[in-house]
Design a protein around this motif. Structure first.
Motif, PDB file in Angstrom:
ATOM      1  N   ILE A   1      40.303 -58.995 -34.260  1.00 41.97           N
ATOM      2  CA  ILE A   1      39.735 -60.298 -33.905  1.00 41.97           C
ATOM      3  C   ILE A   1      40.443 -61.388 -34.707  1.00 41.97           C
ATOM      4  CG2 ILE A   1      37.666 -61.734 -33.894  1.00 41.97           C
ATOM      5  CD1 ILE A   1      36.018 -59.196 -33.571  1.00 41.97           C
ATOM      6  N   HIS A   2      40.943 -62.377 -34.001  1.00 40.07           N
ATOM      7  CA  HIS A   2      41.615 -63.509 -34.628  1.00 40.07           C
ATOM      8  C   HIS A   2      40.732 -64.752 -34.485  1.00 40.07           C
ATOM      9  CE1 HIS A   2      45.704 -61.554 -34.806  1.00 40.07           C
ATOM     10  NE2 HIS A   2      45.099 -60.788 -33.898  1.00 40.07           N
ATOM     11  N   GLU A   3      40.502 -65.449 -35.566  1.00 36.64           N
ATOM     12  CA  GLU A   3      39.720 -66.683 -35.552  1.00 36.64           C
ATOM     13  C   GLU A   3      40.521 -67.779 -36.243  1.00 36.64           C
ATOM     14  OE1 GLU A   3      35.251 -66.193 -35.955  1.00 36.64           O
ATOM     15  OE2 GLU A   3      35.942 -64.408 -37.044  1.00 36.64           O
ATOM     16  N   PRO A   4      41.506 -68.349 -35.567  1.00 42.93           N
ATOM     17  CA  PRO A   4      42.337 -69.386 -36.183  1.00 42.93           C
ATOM     18  C   PRO A   4      41.493 -70.587 -36.583  1.00 42.93           C
ATOM     19  CG  PRO A   4      43.322 -68.571 -34.152  1.00 42.93           C
ATOM     20  CD  PRO A   4      41.924 -68.046 -34.196  1.00 42.93           C
ATOM     21  N   PRO A   5      41.691 -71.121 -37.764  1.00 41.15           N
ATOM     22  CA  PRO A   5      40.890 -72.273 -38.210  1.00 41.15           C
ATOM     23  C   PRO A   5      41.257 -73.529 -37.436  1.00 41.15           C
ATOM     24  CG  PRO A   5      42.642 -71.836 -39.769  1.00 41.15           C
ATOM     25  CD  PRO A   5      42.672 -70.706 -38.778  1.00 41.15           C
ATOM     26  N   SER A   6      40.265 -74.356 -37.116  1.00 39.40           N
ATOM     27  CA  SER A   6      40.539 -75.646 -36.493  1.00 39.40           C
ATOM     28  C   SER A   6      41.083 -76.593 -37.550  1.00 39.40           C
ATOM     29  CB  SER A   6      39.273 -76.227 -35.866  1.00 39.40           C
ATOM     30  OG  SER A   6      39.529 -77.517 -35.331  1.00 39.40           O
ATOM     31  N   GLU A   7      41.985 -77.460 -37.149  1.00 41.33           N
ATOM     32  CA  GLU A   7      42.559 -78.395 -38.115  1.00 41.33           C
ATOM     33  C   GLU A   7      42.196 -79.833 -37.804  1.00 41.33           C
ATOM     34  OE1 GLU A   7      46.772 -78.023 -37.983  1.00 41.33           O
ATOM     35  OE2 GLU A   7      46.894 -78.212 -35.814  1.00 41.33           O
ATOM     36  N   GLY A   8      41.102 -80.024 -37.061  1.00 44.59           N
ATOM     37  CA  GLY A   8      40.679 -81.377 -36.744  1.00 44.59           C
ATOM     38  C   GLY A   8      41.373 -81.906 -35.511  1.00 44.59           C
ATOM     39  N   GLY A   9      40.865 -83.029 -35.022  1.00 42.33           N
ATOM     40  CA  GLY A   9      41.419 -83.595 -33.801  1.00 42.33           C
ATOM     41  C   GLY A   9      40.869 -82.897 -32.573  1.00 42.33           C
ATOM     42  N   GLY A  10      41.142 -83.462 -31.409  1.00 43.30           N
ATOM     43  CA  GLY A  10      40.622 -82.909 -30.169  1.00 43.30           C
ATOM     44  C   GLY A  10      41.372 -81.681 -29.706  1.00 43.30           C
ATOM     45  N   HIS A  11      40.807 -81.010 -28.683  1.00 45.30           N
ATOM     46  CA  HIS A  11      41.411 -79.826 -28.070  1.00 45.30           C
ATOM     47  C   HIS A  11      41.684 -78.728 -29.097  1.00 45.30           C
ATOM     48  CE1 HIS A  11      42.343 -83.065 -25.124  1.00 45.30           C
ATOM     49  NE2 HIS A  11      42.046 -82.100 -24.257  1.00 45.30           N
ATOM     50  N   GLY A  12      40.699 -78.499 -29.963  1.00 43.44           N
ATOM     51  CA  GLY A  12      40.814 -77.427 -30.938  1.00 43.44           C
ATOM     52  C   GLY A  12      41.945 -77.617 -31.933  1.00 43.44           C
ATOM     53  N   GLY A  13      42.284 -78.872 -32.199  1.00 42.35           N
ATOM     54  CA  GLY A  13      43.400 -79.159 -33.087  1.00 42.35           C
ATOM     55  C   GLY A  13      44.708 -79.381 -32.359  1.00 42.35           C
ATOM     56  N   GLY A  14      44.693 -79.284 -31.034  1.00 42.87           N
ATOM     57  CA  GLY A  14      45.909 -79.468 -30.258  1.00 42.87           C
ATOM     58  C   GLY A  14      46.458 -80.881 -30.322  1.00 42.87           C
ATOM     59  N   ASP A  15      45.560 -81.881 -30.384  1.00 39.79           N
ATOM     60  CA  ASP A  15      46.017 -83.274 -30.460  1.00 39.79           C
ATOM     61  C   ASP A  15      46.838 -83.509 -31.724  1.00 39.79           C
ATOM     62  OD1 ASP A  15      44.586 -83.605 -28.161  1.00 39.79           O
ATOM     63  OD2 ASP A  15      43.091 -84.961 -28.998  1.00 39.79           O
ATOM     64  N   PHE A  16      46.285 -83.099 -32.874  1.00 43.01           N
ATOM     65  CA  PHE A  16      47.015 -83.271 -34.133  1.00 43.01           C
ATOM     66  C   PHE A  16      48.237 -82.365 -34.194  1.00 43.01           C
ATOM     67  CE2 PHE A  16      43.419 -85.076 -37.034  1.00 43.01           C
ATOM     68  CZ  PHE A  16      43.458 -86.255 -36.308  1.00 43.01           C
TER      69      PHE A  16
END
Length: 457
Positions: free
Chosen positions: A375-390
């Protein structure tokens, strides 16, 4: 006028063209990482939004413009007089139908460009963008933010490692969400194809893109699609709503899941403002900061207070796309409005020696040979789209600073190809035929007259 690699301690300067929700999403990275980038110029027609944006990002008044044309003209003057642009790069976050005109205009001035999705709303304009970007030799980023979230990057790493063998089949669902769809695609800016584009393009072009990304370098050979507008039309209007055309005047409103006033749905404009929740989606209704008074006025007089069954929307609220690739791999994609999962995409990737099952928060990798599940649970790094924006703006900034397009893991032709797949799918939906992708691409390029150009001003 050359473009040089910037010193690591010198921030990349950005001009934001369009200061709405998407423009602000990218700009906020400059507040998190002020040594990486700085907003030095903006163009935005709405006066209150423009003033608030300029204040938030401390933009000098001499570089605050009402229109993109004003910024373009000022830039032309500085290029001519001192041989320097007003910024290193521009972020284009205006309405979809303007993307091609702005990309062509600013690439001609030598700006590196990050363009919000979609690339453009017609095949001709997409081809014109490809030509303009290649001719200018600029760094080009596309708002396909799904590629850049920690979650997607982690999935991509497993896919490309080859540890599970060949990718044979992908099943991917984009659950838009019942209230999100009614906000953006019934009442909002993307409700009519003639004023924007079809919903598979405006909402899900980055879903097709991430699927293409995972299957690369495999290419699609056949495309089919089915779908339509099932519910958001007058024939579905509840009898209890009578002749009411607006939620504030409707006796049935309290029972309606698409009420713009109140109810169990998260999309409750007035109730959200009363609770001081003034971000998206409420922020899109007015110029400047939302309050009870201006939101009430917007619901009385604007499109967001109109009954969803009396609106003039015409884009699909559900659609399926089937793709077959040159290797024989197959893809099934579903876009649907009717769900409580707001853009929480569900994905299953089937390989010859294992599978990946994920939901944008975590994914499970199963290896058939060992029987091991991870199981992989990558940490969110903020921003929208699960961190995709940043993740996207970070990659774009670094690509601009170092002059390395490959840091974005895509280029303008790659972007064009994924968009052509979307256009092919919509062609299939409308005509009822299975599209030969290669023939479709060849016909599109032959039909495009290279002499037909969009001027930049």
């Amino acid at each position: 006028m050359g473009i040089e690699v910037k010193h690591p301690t010198e921030p990349v300067t950005l001009a934001i063209i369009g200061c709405g929700q998407r423009g602000d999403s990218y700009a906020r990275y400059s507040l998190i990482e002020p040594t990486k980038c700085k907003i030095v110029a903006i163009a935005e027609p709405r006066s209150k939004t423009r003033a608030l944006f300029a204040s938030t990002y401390d933009v000098d008044s001499s570089l605050v413009f009402e229109t993109w044309e004003q910024f373009h003209k000022a830039s032309a003057e500085t290029i001519q007089t001192i041989g320097k642009r007003l910024a290193d790069a521009v972020v284009i976050a205006v309405h979809d139908h303007l993307h091609a005109r702005l990309v062509i205009a600013f690439s001609a001035q030598g700006y590196d460009i990050l363009c919000e999705k979609p690339m453009a709303t017609s095949i001709e304009h997409c081809l014109q963008i490809e030509a303009a970007v290649k001719d200018a030799g600029i760094i080009f980023g596309m708002g396909h933010v799904l590629r850049y979230s920690p979650y997607s990057r982690a999935v991509t790493e497993v896919v490309r490692s080859g540890q599970l063998g060949q990718l044979v089949n992908a099943q991917h669902i984009e659950p838009i969400g019942h209230w999100h769809f009614s906000h953006s695609y019934v009442r909002g800016n993307w409700s009519k194809e003639s004023e924007s584009s079809f919903s598979l393009m405006t909402k899900s072009c980055h879903d097709i893109d991430i699927l293409s990304h995972w299957l690369y370098p495999d290419t699609p050979v056949r495309v089919s699609s089915f779908g339509g507008l099932q519910h958001f039309r007058k024939s579905s209007k509840p009898v209890g709503a009578g002749d009411a055309t607006r939620c504030l005047d409707c006796l049935y409103e309290s029972q309606c899941p698409y009420s713009a006033k109140k109810g169990k749905s998260p999309l409750v404009y007035l109730d959200r403002v009363a609770q001081n929740a003034v971000g998206w989606p409420v922020s899109t209704l007015v110029d400047g900061l939302p309050d009870i008074e201006n939101i009430t006025d917007a619901l009385k007089n604007g499109p967001y207070g109109k009954c969803v069954y009396e609106s003039d929307n015409d884009v699909c609220d559900n659609q399926v796309v089937n793709l077959q690739y040159a290797s024989g791999a197959t893809v099934s994609f579903t876009m649907v409005a009717y769900t409580t999962l707001i853009c929480e995409r569900q994905t299953r990737l089937h390989f010859t020696h294992g599978e990946i099952v994920g939901d944008m928060s975590q994914f499970t990798v199963t290896d058939f040979r060992s029987g091991e599940k991870t199981i992989h649970e990558p940490p969110s790094e903020g921003g929208g789209h699960g961190g995709g924006d940043f993740g996207l703006i970070r990659a774009f900034i670094e690509a601009v600073r170092t002059r390395q397009q490959d840091l974005l893991d895509t280029d303008v032709t790659d972007v064009l190809n994924s968009h052509l797949t979307v256009f092919a799918a919509e062609h299939s939906r409308k005509t009822g035929v299975v599209v030969d992708y290669k023939e479709f691409e060849i016909a599109a390029r032959r039909a495009w007259d290279g002499g037909m150009t969009l001027t930049g001003s």
